[in-house]
Design an enzyme around this catalytic site. Structure first.
Site, PDB file in Angstrom:
ATOM      1  N   PHE A 182       0.849  -1.191   0.000  1.00 38.21           N
ATOM      2  CA  PHE A 182       0.000   0.000   0.000  1.00 38.21           C
ATOM      3  C   PHE A 182       0.890   1.249   0.000  1.00 38.21           C
ATOM      4  O   PHE A 182       1.844   1.329   0.782  1.00 38.21           O
ATOM      5  CB  PHE A 182      -0.905  -0.020   1.240  1.00 38.21           C
ATOM      6  CG  PHE A 182      -1.987   1.010   1.219  1.00 38.21           C
ATOM      7  CD1 PHE A 182      -3.118   0.843   0.431  1.00 38.21           C
ATOM      8  CD2 PHE A 182      -1.884   2.161   1.984  1.00 38.21           C
ATOM      9  CE1 PHE A 182      -4.127   1.801   0.409  1.00 38.21           C
ATOM     10  CE2 PHE A 182      -2.894   3.125   1.968  1.00 38.21           C
ATOM     11  CZ  PHE A 182      -4.014   2.942   1.185  1.00 38.21           C
ATOM     12  N   ASP A 199       1.237  -5.282   8.564  1.00 38.83           N
ATOM     13  CA  ASP A 199       0.078  -4.408   8.402  1.00 38.83           C
ATOM     14  C   ASP A 199      -1.131  -5.317   8.170  1.00 38.83           C
ATOM     15  O   ASP A 199      -1.179  -6.055   7.178  1.00 38.83           O
ATOM     16  CB  ASP A 199       0.301  -3.451   7.216  1.00 38.83           C
ATOM     17  CG  ASP A 199      -0.825  -2.422   7.096  1.00 38.83           C
ATOM     18  OD1 ASP A 199      -1.956  -2.732   7.519  1.00 38.83           O
ATOM     19  OD2 ASP A 199      -0.571  -1.329   6.557  1.00 38.83           O
ATOM     20  N   TYR A 254     -11.543   0.998  10.080  1.00 45.81           N
ATOM     21  CA  TYR A 254     -12.747   1.290   9.276  1.00 45.81           C
ATOM     22  C   TYR A 254     -13.025   0.289   8.164  1.00 45.81           C
ATOM     23  O   TYR A 254     -13.992   0.427   7.444  1.00 45.81           O
ATOM     24  CB  TYR A 254     -12.681   2.714   8.694  1.00 45.81           C
ATOM     25  CG  TYR A 254     -11.404   3.049   7.944  1.00 45.81           C
ATOM     26  CD1 TYR A 254     -11.196   2.630   6.641  1.00 45.81           C
ATOM     27  CD2 TYR A 254     -10.400   3.802   8.551  1.00 45.81           C
ATOM     28  CE1 TYR A 254     -10.030   2.946   5.962  1.00 45.81           C
ATOM     29  CE2 TYR A 254      -9.230   4.122   7.889  1.00 45.81           C
ATOM     30  CZ  TYR A 254      -9.051   3.693   6.597  1.00 45.81           C
ATOM     31  OH  TYR A 254      -7.889   3.998   5.938  1.00 45.81           O
ATOM     32  N   LYS A 255     -12.169  -0.707   8.019  1.00 46.17           N
ATOM     33  CA  LYS A 255     -12.401  -1.703   6.964  1.00 46.17           C
ATOM     34  C   LYS A 255     -13.223  -2.859   7.543  1.00 46.17           C
ATOM     35  O   LYS A 255     -14.397  -2.699   7.812  1.00 46.17           O
ATOM     36  CB  LYS A 255     -11.066  -2.145   6.371  1.00 46.17           C
ATOM     37  CG  LYS A 255     -10.406  -1.010   5.574  1.00 46.17           C
ATOM     38  CD  LYS A 255      -8.997  -1.305   5.128  1.00 46.17           C
ATOM     39  CE  LYS A 255      -8.446  -0.107   4.357  1.00 46.17           C
ATOM     40  NZ  LYS A 255      -6.984  -0.051   4.386  1.00 46.17           N
ATOM     41  N   ARG A 302     -12.488  -4.260  -7.703  1.00 38.82           N
ATOM     42  CA  ARG A 302     -12.227  -4.915  -6.426  1.00 38.82           C
ATOM     43  C   ARG A 302     -13.549  -5.179  -5.715  1.00 38.82           C
ATOM     44  O   ARG A 302     -14.398  -4.294  -5.622  1.00 38.82           O
ATOM     45  CB  ARG A 302     -11.391  -3.946  -5.583  1.00 38.82           C
ATOM     46  CG  ARG A 302     -10.288  -4.538  -4.804  1.00 38.82           C
ATOM     47  CD  ARG A 302      -9.414  -3.471  -4.185  1.00 38.82           C
ATOM     48  NE  ARG A 302     -10.122  -2.436  -3.445  1.00 38.82           N
ATOM     49  CZ  ARG A 302      -9.670  -1.878  -2.326  1.00 38.82           C
ATOM     50  NH1 ARG A 302      -8.524  -2.262  -1.799  1.00 38.82           N
ATOM     51  NH2 ARG A 302     -10.343  -0.908  -1.727  1.00 38.82           N
TER      52      ARG A 302
HETATM   53  C1  LIG Z   1      -6.310   1.146   4.225  1.00 40.60           C
HETATM   54  C2  LIG Z   1      -4.856   0.955   4.425  1.00 40.60           C
HETATM   55  C3  LIG Z   1      -4.104   1.895   5.108  1.00 40.60           C
HETATM   56  C4  LIG Z   1      -4.764   3.180   5.522  1.00 40.60           C
HETATM   57  O1  LIG Z   1      -3.987   3.981   6.280  1.00 40.60           O
HETATM   58  P1  LIG Z   1      -4.620   5.266   6.959  1.00 40.60           P
HETATM   59  O2  LIG Z   1      -3.474   5.902   7.589  1.00 40.60           O
HETATM   60  O3  LIG Z   1      -5.668   4.778   7.927  1.00 40.60           O
HETATM   61  O4  LIG Z   1      -5.271   6.099   5.903  1.00 40.60           O
HETATM   62  C5  LIG Z   1      -2.758   1.638   5.337  1.00 40.60           C
HETATM   63  N1  LIG Z   1      -2.193   0.497   4.903  1.00 40.60           N
HETATM   64  C6  LIG Z   1      -2.904  -0.433   4.226  1.00 40.60           C
HETATM   65  C7  LIG Z   1      -2.249  -1.683   3.780  1.00 40.60           C
HETATM   66  C8  LIG Z   1      -4.241  -0.215   3.956  1.00 40.60           C
HETATM   67  O5  LIG Z   1      -4.943  -1.109   3.264  1.00 40.60           O
END
Ligand SMILES: *Cc1c(COP(=O)(O)O)cnc(C)c1O
Length: 411
Positions: A125, A196, A221-222, A370
């Site tokens: 990410f 992560d 939030y996911k 997705r």
């Molecule tokens: C959604 C996501 C994030 C989001 O990070 P925020 O700091 O909460 O915006 C980070 N890493 C991964 C792998 C994600 O899927």
């Protein structure tokens, strides 16, 4: 041939079907974007009313004590600990995933001070990659960031590596690392392992303690359904706590914040990873959303997730063969997280047409459609509807209409 009636039969036999009533999903909608923003749990809405009207409105500043607001980061962290296979004193909720990554990467480098290599994965990410570069850019010593190609992370680990920082389930193609294998490999080389869990916490059983994971971050939030911008969590294995300080030494990570001491003395344990004042409204919503998981068997969640995925792939094969889609998620469920990803040159317009028809997934540049699999509130019939709608949009060519061609800011 899979038929609609087979999907309906699977729904009738679904041991998780009672959890659908925990969520307030609008009727007529097929929601496959819970990997990006979980839906509204009924409990979260009720809690928000209470927190806003009574705790904030009437209790005002007294609620920091009377409603335990000040302890919410730890209280909520305990609930997440149960979901990820950690001890209750190993998780705290704070800040965003990006900020927590910064804290834990910094801590990892302090825990392993003789080494100067961070291993991550290209295709990780972007925020994870940016944070690694941002941190190493700040440090005086020269650090090497190794972005291993997909499938080659293990090969990039040697005895110069301080920390391996990768995402368990890839946000784009849904491929899933072997958490135990990679953690062991890092440890054999004397490196720390930082996972992560943004796309795995809440979607499958995780065993951080049993595997011996050192550090982890994840998203509220996911799959945890904490609401838009919900705070994130971080995990530190008990034996590593108090060994090194994270650098964002804000007052709420202090041993005694209300002594207003001018010298920073870290709190004992996981609490020293707090920085500033917690966002109580957001955190209360996440805390209430986590109560849904109290009665959830995550093994059942994973089993249904696999079944939803297998059905999806079978229907893609059966219904979409002639339209030029490519399945880019792993076909073997052992290597697949909780999403189905397919690519198509016209992916953006196709997804936009889907959303207008009430089937919500999302699009990831350059060409990926997705679809998140979320067994707590999804039905097998939803998968049928999704593929049937896709087929209809392709057969009719509806995606070619002008309004589907312009990109929104958020995809
Ligand atoms: C959604 C996501 C994030 C989001 O990070 P925020 O700091 O909460 O915006 C980070 N890493 C991964 C792998 C994600 O899927």
């Amino acid at each position: 041939m899979v038929e609609l009636k087979d999907c309906l039969a699977l729904d009738r036999a679904d041991p998780l079907s009672s959890f659908q009533s925990e969520f307030d999903l609008p009727g007529g909608l097929t929601y496959l974007d819970g990997n990006s923003l979980g839906p509204l749990p009924i409990r979260a809405r009720e809690r928000m009313h209470d927190v806003v009207d009574r705790q904030w409105g009437k209790g005002l500043i007294r609620s920091w004590n009377d409603e335990q607001w000040i302890h919410l980061p730890l209280i909520t962290g305990r609930k997440i600990a149960h979901i990820i296979g950690a001890k209750v004193n190993e998780v705290v909720v704070a800040d965003s995933t990006s900020v927590n990554l910064f804290k834990l990467l910094s801590m990892a480098l302090r825990l392993n001070p003789k080494r100067r290599v961070i291993v991550t994965e290209s295709g990780n990410f972007p925020s994870d990659l940016y944070i690694i570069d941002g941190l190493t850019g700040l440090l005086e010593r020269d650090f090497e960031v190794r972005r291993a190609a997909t499938g080659q992370v293990e090969d990039a680990i040697d005895d110069s590596v301080a920390v391996v920082s990768v995402t368990h389930v890839n946000y784009r193609n849904g491929s899933m690392h072997d958490m135990r294998g990679l953690t062991n490999k890092a440890h054999e080389a004397g490196a720390l392992m930082l996972w992560d869990l943004a796309h795995s916490a809440g979607s499958m059983p995780l065993e951080l303690n049993a595997i011996g994971v050192d550090l982890a971050v994840g998203c509220g939030y996911k799959f945890l359904n904490g609401g838009p911008g919900a705070p994130s969590f971080l995990y530190i294995a008990e034996h590593l706590q108090n060994q090194a300080q994270q650098p964002l030494t804000g007052w709420l990570g202090h041993a005694n914040p209300f002594e207003f001491n001018e010298r920073y003395i870290p709190a004992d344990g996981i609490a020293s990873n707090l920085c500033g004042t917690p966002p109580i409204l957001s955190m209360a919503a996440l805390d209430a959303a986590l109560d849904v998981f109290e009665n959830v068997d995550l093994n059942q969640v994973r089993s249904k997730c696999v079944a939803l995925g297998e059905l999806f792939l079978q229907l893609i094969d059966q219904q979409l063969g002639e339209f030029g889609f490519t399945v880019i998620c792993p076909l073997e469920h052992e290597h697949r997280g909780s999403q189905i990803s397919i690519s198509h040159p016209q992916g953006y317009a196709i997804m936009k047409a889907m959303i207008e028809r009430g089937v919500i997934g999302d699009f990831r540049s350059p060409d990926i459609l997705r679809f998140g699999l979320t067994p707590l509130y999804q039905r097998f019939e939803d998968i049928w509807n999704t593929v049937a709608t896709l087929r209809d949009i392709m057969l009719s060519g509806q995606w070619q209409e002008a309004r589907f061609q312009t990109r929104d800011y958020v995809t």
